[in-house]
Write a protein that holds these residues in place. Sequence first.
Motif, mmCIF file in Angstrom:
data_model
loop_
_atom_site.group_PDB
_atom_site.id
_atom_site.type_symbol
_atom_site.label_atom_id
_atom_site.label_comp_id
_atom_site.label_asym_id
_atom_site.label_seq_id
_atom_site.Cartn_x
_atom_site.Cartn_y
_atom_site.Cartn_z
ATOM 1 N N ALA A 11 -0.098 0.330 -10.653
ATOM 2 C CA ALA A 11 -0.892 1.168 -11.556
ATOM 3 C C ALA A 11 -1.207 0.409 -12.846
ATOM 4 N N ARG A 12 -0.209 -0.256 -13.398
ATOM 5 C CA ARG A 12 -0.429 -1.039 -14.632
ATOM 6 C C ARG A 12 -1.422 -2.170 -14.393
ATOM 7 N N GLN A 13 -1.283 -2.869 -13.269
ATOM 8 C CA GLN A 13 -2.198 -3.966 -12.955
ATOM 9 C C GLN A 13 -3.635 -3.482 -12.811
ATOM 10 N N ALA A 14 -3.807 -2.225 -12.402
ATOM 11 C CA ALA A 14 -5.147 -1.650 -12.267
ATOM 12 C C ALA A 14 -5.670 -1.095 -13.593
ATOM 13 N N GLY A 15 -4.848 -1.159 -14.659
ATOM 14 C CA GLY A 15 -5.306 -0.739 -15.982
ATOM 15 C C GLY A 15 -4.890 0.660 -16.396
ATOM 16 N N TYR A 16 -3.927 1.261 -15.698
ATOM 17 C CA TYR A 16 -3.476 2.617 -16.017
ATOM 18 C C TYR A 16 -2.069 2.578 -16.610
ATOM 19 N N GLU A 17 -1.689 3.664 -17.291
ATOM 20 C CA GLU A 17 -0.365 3.772 -17.906
ATOM 21 C C GLU A 17 0.447 4.830 -17.163
ATOM 22 N N PRO A 18 1.225 4.421 -16.142
ATOM 23 C CA PRO A 18 1.961 5.405 -15.338
ATOM 24 C C PRO A 18 3.070 6.093 -16.122
ATOM 25 N N LEU A 19 3.283 7.353 -15.809
ATOM 26 C CA LEU A 19 4.368 8.129 -16.407
ATOM 27 C C LEU A 19 5.570 8.063 -15.471
ATOM 28 N N ALA A 47 0.598 7.316 -2.684
ATOM 29 C CA ALA A 47 1.465 7.607 -3.820
ATOM 30 C C ALA A 47 0.572 8.261 -4.867
ATOM 31 N N LEU A 48 0.856 9.506 -5.205
ATOM 32 C CA LEU A 48 0.157 10.187 -6.288
ATOM 33 C C LEU A 48 0.948 9.858 -7.542
ATOM 34 N N GLN A 49 0.305 9.169 -8.473
ATOM 35 C CA GLN A 49 0.952 8.754 -9.713
ATOM 36 C C GLN A 49 0.225 9.401 -10.889
ATOM 37 N N MET A 50 0.960 10.187 -11.665
ATOM 38 C CA MET A 50 0.392 10.714 -12.898
ATOM 39 C C MET A 50 0.492 9.617 -13.959
ATOM 40 N N CYS A 51 -0.602 9.403 -14.651
ATOM 41 C CA CYS A 51 -0.655 8.392 -15.704
ATOM 42 C C CYS A 51 -0.916 9.086 -17.040
ATOM 43 N N LYS A 52 -1.050 8.317 -18.080
ATOM 44 C CA LYS A 52 -1.234 8.879 -19.425
ATOM 45 C C LYS A 52 -2.491 9.745 -19.513
ATOM 46 N N HIS A 53 -3.588 9.307 -18.852
ATOM 47 C CA HIS A 53 -4.862 10.011 -18.992
ATOM 48 C C HIS A 53 -5.476 10.455 -17.665
ATOM 49 N N VAL A 55 -4.776 11.090 -13.017
ATOM 50 C CA VAL A 55 -3.992 11.074 -11.782
ATOM 51 C C VAL A 55 -4.642 10.029 -10.888
ATOM 52 N N ILE A 56 -3.828 9.170 -10.266
ATOM 53 C CA ILE A 56 -4.374 8.167 -9.356
ATOM 54 C C ILE A 56 -3.659 8.250 -8.008
ATOM 55 N N LEU A 57 -4.357 7.833 -6.967
ATOM 56 C CA LEU A 57 -3.761 7.703 -5.643
ATOM 57 C C LEU A 57 -3.774 6.242 -5.238
ATOM 58 N N ASP A 70 -4.165 -1.176 -4.340
ATOM 59 C CA ASP A 70 -5.500 -0.602 -4.373
ATOM 60 C C ASP A 70 -5.388 0.802 -4.966
ATOM 61 N N VAL A 71 -6.331 1.186 -5.784
ATOM 62 C CA VAL A 71 -6.383 2.557 -6.290
ATOM 63 C C VAL A 71 -7.553 3.215 -5.572
ATOM 64 N N SER A 72 -7.254 4.224 -4.749
ATOM 65 C CA SER A 72 -8.313 4.812 -3.931
ATOM 66 C C SER A 72 -8.958 6.045 -4.558
ATOM 67 N N LEU A 73 -8.294 6.647 -5.556
ATOM 68 C CA LEU A 73 -8.869 7.816 -6.227
ATOM 69 C C LEU A 73 -8.342 7.885 -7.644
ATOM 70 N N VAL A 74 -9.231 8.206 -8.586
ATOM 71 C CA VAL A 74 -8.866 8.386 -9.991
ATOM 72 C C VAL A 74 -9.462 9.717 -10.444
ATOM 73 N N ILE A 75 -8.622 10.588 -11.004
ATOM 74 C CA ILE A 75 -9.095 11.873 -11.531
ATOM 75 C C ILE A 75 -8.662 11.965 -12.991
ATOM 76 N N PRO A 76 -9.582 11.759 -13.923
ATOM 77 C CA PRO A 76 -9.228 11.906 -15.346
ATOM 78 C C PRO A 76 -8.794 13.341 -15.649
ATOM 79 N N TYR A 77 -7.778 13.485 -16.482
ATOM 80 C CA TYR A 77 -7.280 14.818 -16.828
ATOM 81 C C TYR A 77 -8.378 15.711 -17.388
ATOM 82 N N GLY A 78 -9.278 15.150 -18.168
ATOM 83 C CA GLY A 78 -10.362 15.928 -18.759
ATOM 84 C C GLY A 78 -11.308 16.521 -17.732
ATOM 85 N N ASP A 79 -11.332 15.977 -16.515
ATOM 86 C CA ASP A 79 -12.205 16.487 -15.454
ATOM 87 C C ASP A 79 -11.564 17.614 -14.651
ATOM 88 N N ILE A 80 -10.261 17.844 -14.854
ATOM 89 C CA ILE A 80 -9.547 18.831 -14.053
ATOM 90 C C ILE A 80 -9.710 20.226 -14.660
#
Length: 151
Positions: A11-19, A47-53, A55-57, A70-80
Amino acid sequence: MAREEKVWEYARQAGYEPLEDRCIVVKYAPDNLSEQITAFFNWEFYALQMCKHEVILLPFDPTWTSLRKDVSLVIPYGDIHSVELADDILNTVITIRTESDNIRLTAQQKELSDQRSSGIYATQYAGGLKNWHKENLDGTLKALAELGKKG
């Protein structure tokens, strides 16, 4: 089997901040009984990983039960708009509603996780056997359910 730390690393390598402690094993939820039967034989887990901003799969390799980089799906919290949880026999169905889509995922309940697929993908040896899906499930589901209530 993937270490939870490997999920965080990818997740970090893909540019996200995992919780921490907000990672579970999921697959896409079938819509009807026919799809449930075929889904039983489908080994496409994520793996569903919640990040700072967001949710990624991250997908697992069905052959080796290892995590793919590989990150196959990204859902920004603001879109939920909302997240609904519903028990379905031995699983929990997670429905994430956005402006344009309804994403239905299913997570195996923790009580049998050690004997089911989520245990295969999420068990690691860390001074003893650890099943991070089982340990993280309640907290992750609670945090997901809160997402649609913000804003």
